[in-house]
Write an enzyme that holds these catalytic residues in place. Structure first.
Site, PDB file in Angstrom:
ATOM      1  N   SER A 125       0.828  -1.209   0.000  1.00 33.59           N
ATOM      2  CA  SER A 125       0.000   0.000   0.000  1.00 33.59           C
ATOM      3  C   SER A 125       0.859   1.254   0.000  1.00 33.59           C
ATOM      4  O   SER A 125       0.487   2.271  -0.593  1.00 33.59           O
ATOM      5  CB  SER A 125      -0.940  -0.004   1.215  1.00 33.59           C
ATOM      6  OG  SER A 125      -0.198  -0.085   2.423  1.00 33.59           O
ATOM      7  N   TYR A 151      -1.595   9.173  15.335  1.00 33.89           N
ATOM      8  CA  TYR A 151      -0.466   8.340  14.935  1.00 33.89           C
ATOM      9  C   TYR A 151       0.381   7.978  16.148  1.00 33.89           C
ATOM     10  O   TYR A 151       0.637   6.798  16.418  1.00 33.89           O
ATOM     11  CB  TYR A 151       0.384   9.059  13.888  1.00 33.89           C
ATOM     12  CG  TYR A 151       1.752   8.432  13.719  1.00 33.89           C
ATOM     13  CD1 TYR A 151       1.887   7.124  13.268  1.00 33.89           C
ATOM     14  CD2 TYR A 151       2.917   9.139  14.041  1.00 33.89           C
ATOM     15  CE1 TYR A 151       3.140   6.528  13.133  1.00 33.89           C
ATOM     16  CE2 TYR A 151       4.158   8.557  13.903  1.00 33.89           C
ATOM     17  CZ  TYR A 151       4.273   7.255  13.450  1.00 33.89           C
ATOM     18  OH  TYR A 151       5.511   6.669  13.333  1.00 33.89           O
ATOM     19  N   ASN A 171      13.406  11.266  13.108  1.00 32.42           N
ATOM     20  CA  ASN A 171      13.582  11.408  11.666  1.00 32.42           C
ATOM     21  C   ASN A 171      14.680  10.492  11.157  1.00 32.42           C
ATOM     22  O   ASN A 171      15.836  10.610  11.568  1.00 32.42           O
ATOM     23  CB  ASN A 171      13.925  12.861  11.329  1.00 32.42           C
ATOM     24  CG  ASN A 171      12.828  13.808  11.765  1.00 32.42           C
ATOM     25  OD1 ASN A 171      11.744  13.812  11.206  1.00 32.42           O
ATOM     26  ND2 ASN A 171      13.111  14.597  12.793  1.00 32.42           N
ATOM     27  N   HIS A 185       8.651  14.349   4.864  1.00 32.36           N
ATOM     28  CA  HIS A 185       9.917  14.476   5.583  1.00 32.36           C
ATOM     29  C   HIS A 185      10.817  15.513   4.927  1.00 32.36           C
ATOM     30  O   HIS A 185      10.896  15.605   3.699  1.00 32.36           O
ATOM     31  CB  HIS A 185      10.617  13.125   5.665  1.00 32.36           C
ATOM     32  CG  HIS A 185       9.822  12.098   6.415  1.00 32.36           C
ATOM     33  ND1 HIS A 185       9.918  10.742   6.181  1.00 32.36           N
ATOM     34  CD2 HIS A 185       8.908  12.246   7.405  1.00 32.36           C
ATOM     35  CE1 HIS A 185       9.099  10.102   6.992  1.00 32.36           C
ATOM     36  NE2 HIS A 185       8.474  10.991   7.739  1.00 32.36           N
ATOM     37  N   ASP A 219       3.818  22.041  16.688  1.00 31.60           N
ATOM     38  CA  ASP A 219       5.238  21.804  16.402  1.00 31.60           C
ATOM     39  C   ASP A 219       6.089  22.306  17.570  1.00 31.60           C
ATOM     40  O   ASP A 219       6.110  23.506  17.853  1.00 31.60           O
ATOM     41  CB  ASP A 219       5.659  22.567  15.137  1.00 31.60           C
ATOM     42  CG  ASP A 219       5.779  21.670  13.924  1.00 31.60           C
ATOM     43  OD1 ASP A 219       5.591  20.456  14.083  1.00 31.60           O
ATOM     44  OD2 ASP A 219       6.063  22.183  12.837  1.00 31.60           O
TER      45      ASP A 219
END
Length: 320
Positions: A34, A138, A167, A184, A279
């Protein structure tokens, strides 16, 4: 060992599967494609295409020494807009996997978790004892899976390790980052360098940081793969170990863009944009526990080297 890698056609999963095969393990990749790519399945791996929740029991019935679980939805924005996809695709699917492991006596699990489980940190670098307050579905779904794993380790003797990181960047030969929806920073900046985007947006330039832009932790995907192999070796029956993984220092958005300019030789226009809600100014993980208990030590920590590897992968995939 005979190992099942779920999500092994994706970015991190494919690199870890490659490291496992290079180390001599017998690897089976299970992926529904997917978000992954068939050509990302490493040579030497057997590939099973299909839904993890449906096929986990059938595949594990062959007999495996362990599972490395990467299969997951991972777009923060999508998780806010369509949370059901994350509770079902991440949490319910992982429960099906854990049940299949229990039913078939699969003894080890290494879970690809995330430092998004912590939410906005009170202190940085972030340690494993920091409060877990995810700010989106998430991160919450990954935290729920960690709780499930802890309960299975206690009740059924599962040897489990969760690895939490922010990251991931870089590439391992022909295995690298290529998402249909890219969120990203490094691949986005490199897309500007290749002409696929006009400019990179900088979300806020007035943060309380040295250059006014957000600071984030970037870990080379090969260092991350090394940690997964070490976690597999150190997993102990009845224990669920949780480890943060990071570079050891953070890099600002402005630093990343400047290094990308130097590595690629392209100007890479950047434009200022409003801050994104939620953030944090700085997100950097502490890896002290992983270093002490797993013997992990990241060696590919220079930003220029991380970006150079990602740039080579990006160039190799450009049309001739």
């Amino acid at each position: 060992m005979k190992l099942l890698v779920t999500g092994g056609a994706g970015y991190v999963g494919s690199v870890c599967a490659a490291h496992l095969t290079e180390a001599g393990h017998d690897v089976v990749v299970l992926d529904d494609l997917s978000t992954g790519h068939r050509d990302a399945v490493p040579d030497g791996c057997r590939f099973v295409e299909g839904d993890l929740a449906e096929l986990a029991g059938e595949v594990l019935a062959e007999g495996f020494d362990g599972v490395l679980h990467f299969a997951a939805r991972s777009l923060v924005g999508e998780s806010v807009q369509r949370p059901h996809l994350y509770w079902d695709g991440n949490v319910v699917t992982s429960l099906r996997l854990l049940e299949a492991m229990r039913a078939n006596g699969t003894p080890r699990l290494v879970f690809s978790s995330t430092a998004a489980t912590y939410g906005e940190p009170e202190q940085v670098p972030i340690r494993e004892d920091a409060p877990t307050r995810p700010t989106n579905p998430y991160g919450a779904s990954k935290l729920a899976i960690d709780y499930m794993i802890t309960s299975y380790a206690a009740a059924h003797g599962l040897a489990a390790v969760s690895l939490r990181y922010f990251n991931v960047a870089g590439a391992h030969g022909r295995y690298g980052e290529r998402h249909t929806v890219e969120t990203h920073l490094i691949p986005i900046v490199l897309q500007v360098a290749t002409g696929q985007r006009e400019a990179v947006q900088v979300y806020g330039d007035d943060w309380d940081t040295p250059d006014g832009t957000c600071i984030r932790d970037y870990i080379h995907v090969d260092d991350l793969a090394d940690a997964h192999l070490l976690a597999l070796e150190h997993a102990q029956p009845g224990r669920h170990g949780i480890y943060n993984l990071g570079n050891g220092r953070g890099f600002s958005v402005r630093e990343v863009i400047e290094v990308c300019r130097a590595v690629t030789g392209h100007p890479i226009p950047a434009s200022a944009a409003p801050r994104r809600p939620g953030d944090p100014a700085i997100l950097v993980a502490s890896s002290d526990r992983a270093m002490a208990e797993l013997g992990w030590n990241p060696v590919r920590t220079e930003l220029a080297g991380i970006i150079a590897d990602a740039w080579r992968f990006t160039q190799d995939r450009l049309p001739v």
